[in-house]
Write a protein that holds these residues in place. Structure first.
Motif, PDB file in Angstrom:
ATOM      1  N   GLU A 160       1.996   3.064   4.482  1.00  0.00           N
ATOM      2  CA  GLU A 160       1.025   2.140   3.915  1.00  0.00           C
ATOM      3  C   GLU A 160       1.268   0.705   4.356  1.00  0.00           C
TER       4      GLU A 160
ATOM      5  N   ARG B 130      -3.757   4.111   8.472  1.00  0.00           N
ATOM      6  CA  ARG B 130      -2.955   5.001   7.617  1.00  0.00           C
ATOM      7  C   ARG B 130      -2.775   6.365   8.272  1.00  0.00           C
TER       8      ARG B 130
ATOM      9  N   LEU C  98      -0.372   5.911  11.374  1.00  0.00           N
ATOM     10  CA  LEU C  98       0.969   5.375  11.140  1.00  0.00           C
ATOM     11  C   LEU C  98       1.696   6.065   9.992  1.00  0.00           C
TER      12      LEU C  98
ATOM     13  N   GLY D 137      -0.099  -6.837   0.511  1.00  0.00           N
ATOM     14  CA  GLY D 137      -0.996  -5.908   1.183  1.00  0.00           C
ATOM     15  C   GLY D 137      -0.797  -4.456   0.844  1.00  0.00           C
ATOM     16  N   LEU D 138      -0.363  -4.155  -0.336  1.00  0.00           N
ATOM     17  CA  LEU D 138      -0.117  -2.760  -0.676  1.00  0.00           C
ATOM     18  C   LEU D 138      -0.996  -2.333  -1.825  1.00  0.00           C
TER      19      LEU D 138
ATOM     20  N   PHE E 150       7.166  -5.735  12.611  1.00  0.00           N
ATOM     21  CA  PHE E 150       7.160  -5.159  11.280  1.00  0.00           C
ATOM     22  C   PHE E 150       8.346  -5.660  10.476  1.00  0.00           C
TER      23      PHE E 150
ATOM     24  N   LYS F 199       2.896  -0.467   6.996  1.00  0.00           N
ATOM     25  CA  LYS F 199       2.616  -0.650   8.419  1.00  0.00           C
ATOM     26  C   LYS F 199       1.127  -0.566   8.696  1.00  0.00           C
TER      27      LYS F 199
ATOM     28  N   ARG G  25       1.353   2.684  -5.169  1.00  0.00           N
ATOM     29  CA  ARG G  25       1.610   4.007  -4.604  1.00  0.00           C
ATOM     30  C   ARG G  25       2.875   4.620  -5.177  1.00  0.00           C
TER      31      ARG G  25
ATOM     32  N   LYS H  61       2.045   0.394  18.375  1.00  0.00           N
ATOM     33  CA  LYS H  61       3.104   0.241  17.381  1.00  0.00           C
ATOM     34  C   LYS H  61       3.978   1.486  17.304  1.00  0.00           C
TER      35      LYS H  61
END
Lengths: 161, 263
Positions: A27, A21, A24, B123-124, B78, A29, B127, A68
């Protein structure tokens, strides 16, 4: 050394995610990168002999995130973010073969990249001695590696002047 | 850069894990205890670890890691999204200024799979997503701690990450508490489970000083808006209102984003 991924993640996953975090600033990524960090551990567990997994995972996460970030277009949000981006995009011939170099560096076959060292020292605030211990080099070796990122360091020196 | 008088984050992690030589660990713990916010940082880190393990359960992560490792290329590209924002011009009101949007739906997405056997982790953690309407066509995403000013029009959105009910409030430097969502009713609003969703209204920041802090409280089960409002009122006006967590029941997850107000 055999790795129980679930047990490793339970103990070290939150640390790795925070690291991703921080580097990058995203969240989704960061979560993606965190998984990739543990993939590295799982795929190369045979070579893992590290007695301090938190230190190793910190470095793996740093390297994965820098890889990345290379070429990524982001707007720096603060000075640390800008510094990470500068380091990630700096010319570092050792890191050009990123995938092969990453694994070699992680498992001690060649020293850490100058970019990894620069992040540990310049962004994380480790002293030269702490950085040297982290990557298994001498202090003079760390200095030499930092000089490899001359463009970034020159810019920082100009800012400090 | 890290202040030499403050334990750096990497060392805080090692302290929390106890992974330092014994003498160094004792010395690092002692130094941390002497720092004004040292023990609070350690407690926050440990709380964050617990929240991560709850949001991203170990068994699920292990399955995902093993699935990725089984693929020839460990690194996966990504998944990129292209939010489509549609803020409309603002109309002034007294404090926070309301703008109607044609649709609260901003984006949803499913990561491209690599075969039917792979379960992709969203995976979050829940937020907040806040954008500022910019002079240019594309709104500007605001990070936690971003500078903002009176007159800025901001669009607040959320990522539920599987939570089913939520409340969004804000606190400002005048001690005011504003309920942003739900717009009516005593119960938390039902959340869209995946993707990023904007609230139906954007807001113009007023001239409250110091900060504007948005807080998203979510849960898997319905809960009362009043619980969140009471916690926000209890925190408002306190010196740490811009950063301290709301005191809430344990089944509620909270995340916040603070904008630093510029003169």
């Amino acid at each position: 050394m055999s790795i129980d991924v679930e047990a490793y993640y339970r103990r070290y996953g939150p640390q790795v995610l925070r690291r991703c975090r921080f580097l990058l600033r995203d969240e989704e990524k960061a979560v993606d990168a965190m998984h990739d960090v543990f993939v590295q551990l799982l795929r190369y567990q045979g070579a893992l002999k590290d007695a301090a997994p938190s230190s190793l995972l910190h470095r793996i996460a740093t390297t994965v995130c820098l890889n990345k970030l290379r070429g990524a277009k982001r707007r720096p949000e603060d000075r640390e973010d800008e510094l990470v981006l500068q380091i990630a995009s700096a010319e570092d011939t050792e890191s050009r073969a990123a995938a092969r170099g990453l694994l070699d560096r992680l498992f001690g076959r060649v020293p850490a990249s100058s970019q990894d060292i620069a992040v540990l020292h310049l962004v994380d605030g480790m002293t030269l001695e702490e950085t040297a211990r982290e990557v298994g080099l001498s202090v003079s070796g760390v200095r030499k590696r930092l000089r490899a990122l001359s463009a970034v360091l020159q810019e920082l020196e100009l800012e400090a002047a | 850069m890290t202040s030499p008088h403050r334990t750096p984050d990497w060392l805080l992690e090692r302290i929390a894990l106890g992974e330092l030589p014994p003498g160094e660990l004792a010395a690092a713990r002692a130094r941390l205890a002497e720092e004004p916010d040292g023990l609070a940082r350690l407690a926050a880190l440990e709380a964050d670890s617990r929240a991560t393990l709850e949001t991203l359960p170990p068994a699920r992560v292990a399955r995902e890691v093993e699935a990725r490792a089984a693929r020839p290329d460990a690194a996966r590209p990504f998944f990129r999204r292209s939010p489509a924002w549609g803020l409309v011009p603002a109309l002034a009101v007294a404090a926070l200024f309301v703008v109607l949007r044609p649709s609260g739906q901003v984006e949803t997405g499913v990561a491209p799979g690599n075969g039917p056997e792979v379960t992709r982790i969203k995976g979050l953690a829940p937020r907040l997503v806040v954008h500022r309407q910019a002079a240019a066509a594309r709104p500007e995403r605001l990070a936690d701690g971003a500078a903002a000013a009176a007159g800025d029009v901001v669009q607040v959105g959320y990522v539920a990450a599987g939570r089913e009910y939520g409340v969004i409030v804000s606190l400002d430097g005048n001690g005011a508490v504003t309920l942003h969502a739900p717009e009516e009713g005593a119960q938390a609003m039902p959340l869209a489970p995946s993707g990023t969703h904007a609230l139906p209204r954007a807001y113009e920041l007023d001239d409250a000083p110091y900060f504007e802090r948005f807080i998203f409280v979510s849960a898997h089960a319905p809960f009362d808006v009043a619980v969140v409002l009471a916690a926000a009122q209890a925190l408002s006006g306190k010196p740490d209102a811009s950063s301290a967590p709301l005191v809430l029941p344990g089944n509620l997850t909270q995340v916040s984003l603070t904008l630093e107000k510029q003169e």
